[in-house]
Write a protein that holds these residues in place. Sequence first.
Motif, PDB file in Angstrom:
ATOM      1  N   ASN B 268       0.806  -1.225   0.000  1.00  0.00           N
ATOM      2  CA  ASN B 268       0.000   0.000   0.000  1.00  0.00           C
ATOM      3  C   ASN B 268       0.834   1.266   0.000  1.00  0.00           C
ATOM      4  O   ASN B 268       0.660   2.151   0.826  1.00  0.00           O
ATOM      5  CB  ASN B 268      -0.950   0.012   1.197  1.00  0.00           C
ATOM      6  CG  ASN B 268      -2.055  -1.000   1.045  1.00  0.00           C
ATOM      7  OD1 ASN B 268      -2.474  -1.277  -0.071  1.00  0.00           O
ATOM      8  ND2 ASN B 268      -2.481  -1.590   2.136  1.00  0.00           N
ATOM      9  N   LEU B 269       1.721   1.314  -0.963  1.00  0.00           N
ATOM     10  CA  LEU B 269       2.509   2.549  -1.111  1.00  0.00           C
ATOM     11  C   LEU B 269       1.786   3.487  -2.076  1.00  0.00           C
ATOM     12  O   LEU B 269       0.962   3.054  -2.874  1.00  0.00           O
ATOM     13  CB  LEU B 269       3.904   2.217  -1.650  1.00  0.00           C
ATOM     14  CG  LEU B 269       4.748   1.319  -0.751  1.00  0.00           C
ATOM     15  CD1 LEU B 269       6.073   1.004  -1.450  1.00  0.00           C
ATOM     16  CD2 LEU B 269       5.017   1.988   0.601  1.00  0.00           C
ATOM     17  N   MET B 270       2.102   4.769  -1.955  1.00  0.00           N
ATOM     18  CA  MET B 270       1.519   5.739  -2.879  1.00  0.00           C
ATOM     19  C   MET B 270       2.264   5.612  -4.200  1.00  0.00           C
ATOM     20  O   MET B 270       3.482   5.878  -4.247  1.00  0.00           O
ATOM     21  CB  MET B 270       1.675   7.164  -2.328  1.00  0.00           C
ATOM     22  CG  MET B 270       1.107   7.367  -0.936  1.00  0.00           C
ATOM     23  SD  MET B 270      -0.663   7.173  -0.874  1.00  0.00           S
ATOM     24  CE  MET B 270      -1.168   8.812  -1.309  1.00  0.00           C
ATOM     25  N   PRO B 271       1.575   5.234  -5.242  1.00  0.00           N
ATOM     26  CA  PRO B 271       2.289   4.932  -6.498  1.00  0.00           C
ATOM     27  C   PRO B 271       2.974   6.136  -7.123  1.00  0.00           C
ATOM     28  O   PRO B 271       3.921   5.977  -7.877  1.00  0.00           O
ATOM     29  CB  PRO B 271       1.175   4.416  -7.417  1.00  0.00           C
ATOM     30  CG  PRO B 271      -0.093   4.924  -6.831  1.00  0.00           C
ATOM     31  CD  PRO B 271       0.129   5.055  -5.371  1.00  0.00           C
TER      32      PRO B 271
END
Lengths: 1082, 406
Positions: B268-271
Amino acid sequence: MLKNWYGDCMKKTQLKDSLRNISRQKVSFLSIVIIAAMAVMAYTGLNFASEAISGNASRFYDSVKFRDVEIVSSLLVSEEDLKALKEIDGVENAELVWQSYGTLKKGNEDISVSVVSLTKEVNVPSLVSGRLPKSADECLIDFELAGKNDIREGDKITIKDAAYLKGEEFKVCGLSMNADHAVNMMAMPGARYVTVLPDAFDRESLDGCGMKAVAGFKDVIGTNRFGADYKAYTEGVLDKIEALADTQTDRRTDAIMDKYNAQIADGEEQLKEAKTQLDAAKAELDAGKAELDAREQEYADGGKLLSEKEKEISDAEKKLAEARAQLTEGYRSIDDAKNTVRENVKDAIRKGLGQEFVDAVKWGSPTDTFDVDDPNLTATRLYLLQHHYIDLNEPMLGHISFVLSSLLQQGITEEQILAAAEKVYGVIEIFPEEGIIQAVARKITETYNNFDNKYEQFAGAARLWDEKHAEYLAALAQLKDGKAQWNAGRTEYRNARVALDYGWSKYNDGLAQYEAGLNEYNLGLAELEKAKARLSGVDPCQWVVLGPGGNGSYGMIDSSVKNISDMGITFALIFILVGALVIYATIGRIVDEQRKLVGATKALGLYRREIFQKYLMFGVGGTIIGMILGVVGGYFLIQPILTVTYGRFYNFECSHKAFILLMSLIVIVCGIILATVAVWSACSVLLRSSAMNLMQDKAPGTSKKSGKASSKSLYTRLILLNMLTDKKRVAVTIVSIAGCCALLVGGFTMRIAIVQAIDRQFTEITHYDSITIFSDDAAEKQLPVTQTRLESAGADTFALMTADMPFVAAGSIKPGLIYCGDLDAIQSFFAAADGTAGEKIDADAEGIWVFSGLLDKVDFKAGDTFIVYDRNMQPHSAKVAGTFKNYFGREILMNEKTYESIFGEVPENNTLLTINKNATAESVKRILSSTDGVESTAYSLETHDEYRNLASALDLIALLMVVIAGVMAYFIILNLVTMHVNQKRRELTIMRVNGFTVKEAIGYILRETVVSNIVGIILGLGAGMLLGYRVIMLLEGVGSHYIHEPRPTAMLLAILITIIFSVLVNFLALRKVRYLKLTDIA
Amino acid sequence: MAENNRFTKATWKIMEQLLEVDNLDEALSGSLEIIIRELDSEAGAIWYLDPKTDRLSPVFHVGPADISNISVENGIGLEGVVTKTGKSILVTDPQNDPRFEGSVFEDSGIEAKTMICVPLNNLNDIIGCVQLINKNDGTEYTEEELQLCERMASLAAMTIDEKGLIIPEEEEKEVLISLRDVTKEFPSGDGVLQVLKGINLDIYKNEFVVVLGESGCGKSTMMNIVGGMEALTDGKLLVEEKDFSHPTDADLTEFRRKYIGFIFQSYNLMPNLTAVENVRFVAELVDEPMDSAEAIAKVNLSDRADNYPGQLSGGQQQRVSIARAIVKRPKLILADEPTAALDYTTSIEVLKVVEDIVRDEGTTVMMVTHNPEIAKMADRVVKVRSGKIASIKRNLHPLHAEELVW
């Protein structure tokens, strides 16, 4: 079929997956459906309405055999012209029309009407009730005119001042709707028709020529009279008629010249003969006068003689009067003497007989009255006793004897008398032959004579009086005779005067007749000279060939049909652009979201086309459903609204709906193609990517870092970064919002520009409260009188000349209306500002000031020259002085000098502009309605209302466009925001999980939305201004000019609506952020 | 007869557990679990007597109650009496039994209805006791069951004797988060699905807790409640003794912001952010964060700091995720199956980072996993079954990440 389709193209599970994909993306799918529906509804609805109006109007025109051409000739249209017209290929029927303008008297009101002859094959009136006229004293009356003025079938009406109309009284045999008046009075004011038989016109005096001719073309019944085919066809026939016009007008000119030259020659001959007769009459008159003069001399001599005789008579009368006076006096003296005689007789008797005998005698009395003119009057007669007179020519003895004898009648005897006498005288001797009485009388006479001895003298005077009296009577008789003669002479004299006067009057009559004859001769001579001059100056015959567009009602319907259709195209272009972008954006986002899924399906061995079908089904499916709904909505919703709205301006039934199958199919096919292209554009890149690529996380295109720390927080930078990374989505969002905003601006601009133009016209330009046009005949007399009456009532007035003045612009004839007068003074009534400088126009400028609306249609500028036509349709060259600001109307301003220089005649005022000022509107109305010779009066307040009313139809279109654009805007924003939130759902959840507040998470989305909205709105305002301008230009006609400048209100409203929708949608969509399920990412 | 067979089988199982398992901790805890299962007990514990302090502490306990941090004086209470006297006690009527003076389980919400407590006797001393409390079917313990328990205790004591049980000195731990009778229900169709059925658990500062359990047992739900991502239906959530049972959304956000760091299975990283930016993105939320580059360095990703998530491998992304979790200097890091999607080597790398964080930063880590091997590196292992704490085991000798093998 569907089974075959998905069997061939799509496996059952793929179909299921596609359907579930739609189900999961309900908002986006619904948005596509609604946006497609709105776009198609706007386009098809407007086109259906346009088609329905043209269809209904065409049906009406077919039913009344509407003329395809109307020919008005400056020298009337002859039977020969008509014959030639009928022979033109393409002309089915042609008829002459007689027409005249008159005043229908209704109570105190004068109603301007146009009396027109009944035609049988072309422009047949449609009966509303009653029947066609059968005799020259029957008429049909326009049903609107009848309704407005409470005129019913069977009523008798009076029409005054209608040239060439034989009678004035007509019986209304029916109410009709005329082909020329398809649009009702509210929308197209003007004189309405009273239709009569051609026999009602004095056609003989017109040599059987008509005022105009109307013709119907072949094969036009059943066609769309507003379609390109009809117009092209009529243009072709009109060209032939124009060609015919050249020949016929030359012929007509020659015929007219020949005819009137012959008439002039006849006139000259007649005048010559008249001159001879006049000269003879003059000689006769002179002879009569000489005779009269001689008789006058005789009369004067007679008068002189009469005067002399009159003087003589007067002298004689004076003398006779003197004589008469003397006689009267004399008679009175004699009468006194007679009384003395009577008293003396009494004394004598008293002395001789005693008192008792005196008393016994019935003595006479003195004379009371007498008339000297009485020929029987005599002075010698003395009434000694009652009823018995004595003649003074006789001796006294006899008189006394007579008295004594009278005693016997009193019962006294002679003896008694004797006895009494003897007592006095003693015995009295009685002589022979003498009786007692005589004897006594002798004795008494002696006594009498003793104290009166003048009896004889007195008797002599009496006799002399009688002589003079006789002379007097003779003179009197002579005078009477003289007077009778004089009177006879005077009567003769007077009769001579009467005879002379009669003679003179006869002479004077003769002289007057002569002078009248001479005057008539001179007039005839002058008329002849004038006729010669006029004939030499007669302009060649001109035909004005008016196609269907020359009819005001047709023009208005055609304009409405075109406006609606044009607006359909204009608005639809934006709708389509926005719709395509939304499909593109939606599919692009879905595909992007399902990127890994696409990769997986690719990896699983699905063909690109199989994957594409899924998204195609989403985009194209939604579009097809939307388009079908749009077509249905356009047919059942937009079309009826517009036809009902426009229908209230039309007299014909406008209830038939139109469905254009081909257009609908083309729209749907184009929509499918467009949607397919949009879907393909949205997924092509992804579909071409490898499965491996797709299954990997998407990374921004570059990893280049500046290495320089930004002052902005990463949170803010990330928002910008998102926008930069997802340029396509942001661009589509911006363009979609811009499109909606543009539609809103366009719609509102259209509405506001029209309404404000109307308001400005009546507040900034038209300051007068009424404009009254007098008939040419009455203007000279009635206009100043009315002006005085109005000014006495407290109103301000301005007199000027107005006249229709067609002019040539952009290759065709346009209608113009001259306002000619003092252009300085007119400013208080009609504020004409220079179209370019914005200041008051130069009143003394040489040339014509044209209304500024023309500038957009025709490149007129100061100094240009153009052709204007006078009332005889003769062309003149005119110079443009400049343009003046005006929104409605086709006024053309010029000063008197310019008018004279162009038309070679002095302008005559026929129009009155009135500002109520201190007068009440009612009083002004009362004065104007009670004035004779008024052709028409228009009240600005009513005109303003009429314009507003007319504008309401366009208003509705604008409103529809605004509503549709609004709905679209709502769904576009809803779709975009929902997509955005869905797309960022994971990121938002991550943020929330990591401790970002709801506000921060919402801000993450909202900031981008705000930026997109602001940029979209700014672009939308620009595009909207262009769209609004385009729409306004489409709607404008020669006589209507709207506000071109951007409307800040329209922009504000568009911004407001976009913002409200955006806030509303964001409020709803961003609520999701608050309720994000944080565990979804766990 | 059948009863005898059952007990015999149980005895054999315990013997097998005790004899065949190398790790004594596991052998004991396994044995306790066997006997609890066989006797259908609600909870149970093995108490170990610290001769130095003469206090009893629970080495292993099974059941919904968390008594990890409880110790009782030898001779006091039922457990103390049994240890002191070396005599088993069967309580069937605690209300009227004069020997019963209350139970340590009561604090964790388990009311004693019936109880068995048997001494752990090795050859020389009594080293503790085995305690079972209540039966799930509501019946009372019987004498036979007492005997089985004594047998098990004898076997255990023998094994301890044989293998030697070294109990590390237990420090008094400060409770960070307490769950008390926590339930969580979800609407399911027309009814309600109770996912957590009364969780009692304490999480201490600076400990590494691994929560094990089968899919759907409620372990993630429990972790979500602890992490402030989900509200509990009933019970209590205490954060540093402050009641967080029914907080406002703002309180929860504040709690997550200040206390919690998350490590997800799917990263769940900010792309759109690079590795370091992802870390900084969260660091900006707190007042005194760790330097983002330092956090990245701690997870050994400095050379890939400017790469976007899409450009990193799963393990690298998970390490970024860990860096993001630690950068706020949270008091508790919740890790939900952080290695589930990773291969062994990468998993070990990730676990090593986690281990370092617990060790170096003093952060509490609560990790949910279904990999029992990972549990070996935890200080405590909490097993969740069917929405309840099945057991809480204290790893007396936690392994290092590198030692894990699966």
